[in-house]
Scaffold this motif. Structure first.
Motif, PDB file in Angstrom:
ATOM      1  N   HIS A  35       0.835  -1.202   0.000  1.00 40.79           N
ATOM      2  CA  HIS A  35       0.000   0.000   0.000  1.00 40.79           C
ATOM      3  C   HIS A  35       0.871   1.255   0.000  1.00 40.79           C
ATOM      4  O   HIS A  35       0.578   2.222  -0.712  1.00 40.79           O
ATOM      5  CB  HIS A  35      -0.924   0.024   1.221  1.00 40.79           C
ATOM      6  CG  HIS A  35      -1.994  -1.014   1.204  1.00 40.79           C
ATOM      7  ND1 HIS A  35      -2.931  -1.108   0.205  1.00 40.79           N
ATOM      8  CD2 HIS A  35      -2.285  -2.000   2.095  1.00 40.79           C
ATOM      9  CE1 HIS A  35      -3.753  -2.108   0.461  1.00 40.79           C
ATOM     10  NE2 HIS A  35      -3.374  -2.674   1.609  1.00 40.79           N
ATOM     11  N   VAL A  36       1.933   1.239   0.796  1.00 37.79           N
ATOM     12  CA  VAL A  36       2.830   2.395   0.862  1.00 37.79           C
ATOM     13  C   VAL A  36       3.487   2.639  -0.494  1.00 37.79           C
ATOM     14  O   VAL A  36       3.602   3.784  -0.937  1.00 37.79           O
ATOM     15  CB  VAL A  36       3.886   2.194   1.971  1.00 37.79           C
ATOM     16  CG1 VAL A  36       4.970   3.260   1.902  1.00 37.79           C
ATOM     17  CG2 VAL A  36       3.228   2.195   3.335  1.00 37.79           C
ATOM     18  N   LYS A  37       3.892   1.573  -1.178  1.00 35.26           N
ATOM     19  CA  LYS A  37       4.518   1.724  -2.494  1.00 35.26           C
ATOM     20  C   LYS A  37       3.545   2.317  -3.502  1.00 35.26           C
ATOM     21  O   LYS A  37       3.904   3.184  -4.307  1.00 35.26           O
ATOM     22  CB  LYS A  37       5.035   0.376  -2.989  1.00 35.26           C
ATOM     23  CG  LYS A  37       6.279  -0.080  -2.271  1.00 35.26           C
ATOM     24  CD  LYS A  37       6.756  -1.408  -2.801  1.00 35.26           C
ATOM     25  CE  LYS A  37       7.983  -1.885  -2.042  1.00 35.26           C
ATOM     26  NZ  LYS A  37       8.452  -3.198  -2.510  1.00 35.26           N
ATOM     27  N   VAL A  38       2.296   1.864  -3.471  1.00 32.95           N
ATOM     28  CA  VAL A  38       1.277   2.392  -4.393  1.00 32.95           C
ATOM     29  C   VAL A  38       1.041   3.873  -4.114  1.00 32.95           C
ATOM     30  O   VAL A  38       0.985   4.696  -5.039  1.00 32.95           O
ATOM     31  CB  VAL A  38      -0.038   1.588  -4.276  1.00 32.95           C
ATOM     32  CG1 VAL A  38      -1.181   2.282  -4.989  1.00 32.95           C
ATOM     33  CG2 VAL A  38       0.149   0.187  -4.794  1.00 32.95           C
ATOM     34  N   GLN A  94       1.785   7.034  -6.656  1.00 34.00           N
ATOM     35  CA  GLN A  94       0.736   8.015  -6.982  1.00 34.00           C
ATOM     36  C   GLN A  94       1.193   9.428  -6.640  1.00 34.00           C
ATOM     37  O   GLN A  94       0.911  10.371  -7.359  1.00 34.00           O
ATOM     38  CB  GLN A  94      -0.560   7.681  -6.258  1.00 34.00           C
ATOM     39  CG  GLN A  94      -1.228   6.432  -6.796  1.00 34.00           C
ATOM     40  CD  GLN A  94      -2.475   6.066  -5.998  1.00 34.00           C
ATOM     41  OE1 GLN A  94      -2.791   6.687  -4.993  1.00 34.00           O
ATOM     42  NE2 GLN A  94      -3.174   5.043  -6.464  1.00 34.00           N
ATOM     43  N   TYR A  95       1.913   9.569  -5.542  1.00 34.52           N
ATOM     44  CA  TYR A  95       2.423  10.874  -5.156  1.00 34.52           C
ATOM     45  C   TYR A  95       3.456  11.364  -6.186  1.00 34.52           C
ATOM     46  O   TYR A  95       3.462  12.542  -6.521  1.00 34.52           O
ATOM     47  CB  TYR A  95       3.063  10.780  -3.774  1.00 34.52           C
ATOM     48  CG  TYR A  95       3.708  12.055  -3.314  1.00 34.52           C
ATOM     49  CD1 TYR A  95       2.944  13.141  -2.914  1.00 34.52           C
ATOM     50  CD2 TYR A  95       5.098  12.171  -3.295  1.00 34.52           C
ATOM     51  CE1 TYR A  95       3.552  14.320  -2.502  1.00 34.52           C
ATOM     52  CE2 TYR A  95       5.707  13.340  -2.882  1.00 34.52           C
ATOM     53  CZ  TYR A  95       4.926  14.417  -2.493  1.00 34.52           C
ATOM     54  OH  TYR A  95       5.529  15.577  -2.073  1.00 34.52           O
ATOM     55  N   GLN A  96       4.283  10.446  -6.674  1.00 36.23           N
ATOM     56  CA  GLN A  96       5.280  10.825  -7.666  1.00 36.23           C
ATOM     57  C   GLN A  96       4.600  11.288  -8.955  1.00 36.23           C
ATOM     58  O   GLN A  96       5.071  12.208  -9.617  1.00 36.23           O
ATOM     59  CB  GLN A  96       6.231   9.650  -7.956  1.00 36.23           C
ATOM     60  CG  GLN A  96       7.142   9.317  -6.810  1.00 36.23           C
ATOM     61  CD  GLN A  96       8.088  10.459  -6.482  1.00 36.23           C
ATOM     62  OE1 GLN A  96       8.485  11.226  -7.336  1.00 36.23           O
ATOM     63  NE2 GLN A  96       8.413  10.572  -5.202  1.00 36.23           N
ATOM     64  N   LYS A  97       3.483  10.649  -9.337  1.00 35.13           N
ATOM     65  CA  LYS A  97       2.736  11.051 -10.534  1.00 35.13           C
ATOM     66  C   LYS A  97       2.193  12.468 -10.389  1.00 35.13           C
ATOM     67  O   LYS A  97       2.199  13.241 -11.343  1.00 35.13           O
ATOM     68  CB  LYS A  97       1.582  10.088 -10.811  1.00 35.13           C
ATOM     69  CG  LYS A  97       2.037   8.720 -11.281  1.00 35.13           C
ATOM     70  CD  LYS A  97       0.827   7.817 -11.472  1.00 35.13           C
ATOM     71  CE  LYS A  97       1.253   6.405 -11.809  1.00 35.13           C
ATOM     72  NZ  LYS A  97       0.069   5.519 -11.918  1.00 35.13           N
ATOM     73  N   VAL A  98       1.717  12.798  -9.203  1.00 36.97           N
ATOM     74  CA  VAL A  98       1.146  14.128  -8.954  1.00 36.97           C
ATOM     75  C   VAL A  98       2.249  15.184  -9.007  1.00 36.97           C
ATOM     76  O   VAL A  98       2.033  16.297  -9.503  1.00 36.97           O
ATOM     77  CB  VAL A  98       0.416  14.164  -7.595  1.00 36.97           C
ATOM     78  CG1 VAL A  98       0.024  15.576  -7.221  1.00 36.97           C
ATOM     79  CG2 VAL A  98      -0.776  13.254  -7.620  1.00 36.97           C
ATOM     80  N   GLN A  99       3.442  14.847  -8.551  1.00 37.54           N
ATOM     81  CA  GLN A  99       4.545  15.811  -8.509  1.00 37.54           C
ATOM     82  C   GLN A  99       5.087  16.131  -9.901  1.00 37.54           C
ATOM     83  O   GLN A  99       5.643  17.193 -10.107  1.00 37.54           O
ATOM     84  CB  GLN A  99       5.679  15.278  -7.632  1.00 37.54           C
ATOM     85  CG  GLN A  99       5.324  15.188  -6.171  1.00 37.54           C
ATOM     86  CD  GLN A  99       4.995  16.560  -5.579  1.00 37.54           C
ATOM     87  OE1 GLN A  99       5.667  17.538  -5.868  1.00 37.54           O
ATOM     88  NE2 GLN A  99       3.939  16.607  -4.795  1.00 37.54           N
ATOM     89  N   THR A 100       4.950  15.214 -10.862  1.00 39.15           N
ATOM     90  CA  THR A 100       5.505  15.451 -12.211  1.00 39.15           C
ATOM     91  C   THR A 100       4.473  16.046 -13.143  1.00 39.15           C
ATOM     92  O   THR A 100       3.410  16.342 -12.927  1.00 39.15           O
ATOM     93  CB  THR A 100       5.993  14.155 -12.845  1.00 39.15           C
ATOM     94  OG1 THR A 100       4.944  13.209 -12.879  1.00 39.15           O
ATOM     95  CG2 THR A 100       7.186  13.656 -12.095  1.00 39.15           C
TER      96      THR A 100
END
Length: 76
Positions: free
Chosen positions: A63-66, A70-76
């Motif tokens: 869950h933490v990896k997912v 998702q957080y990395q997608k929002v940042q880019t």
């Protein structure tokens, strides 16, 4: 306030008195059963892995990896 503090300091030495302890038990005072030091140490020993029903450390890590991806997608 000064009277309140005065009586607070007057009552403080009486905590260990047997008569005061019996009176507290008589009127339903439920104080801490364990010494103060052990109560403080038990609060510090908190498990770092949350205790969740139906989850184990591997599924929590997934869950933490997912969430991280998702957080990395929002940042880019």
């Amino acid at each position: 306030m000064s009277l309140k503090r005065k009586f607070k300091f007057e009552r403080a030495p009486l905590i260990d008195n047997d008569e005061v302890r019996c009176s507290k038990e008589k009127f339903g005072f439920m104080g801490s059963k364990q010494p103060v030091e052990s109560a403080r140490t038990s609060q510090r020993n908190v498990s770092k892995v949350p205790n969740v029903l139906g989850e184990d450390p591997f599924s929590i890590e997934a869950h933490v990896k997912v969430l991280h991806s998702q957080y990395q997608k929002v940042q880019t």
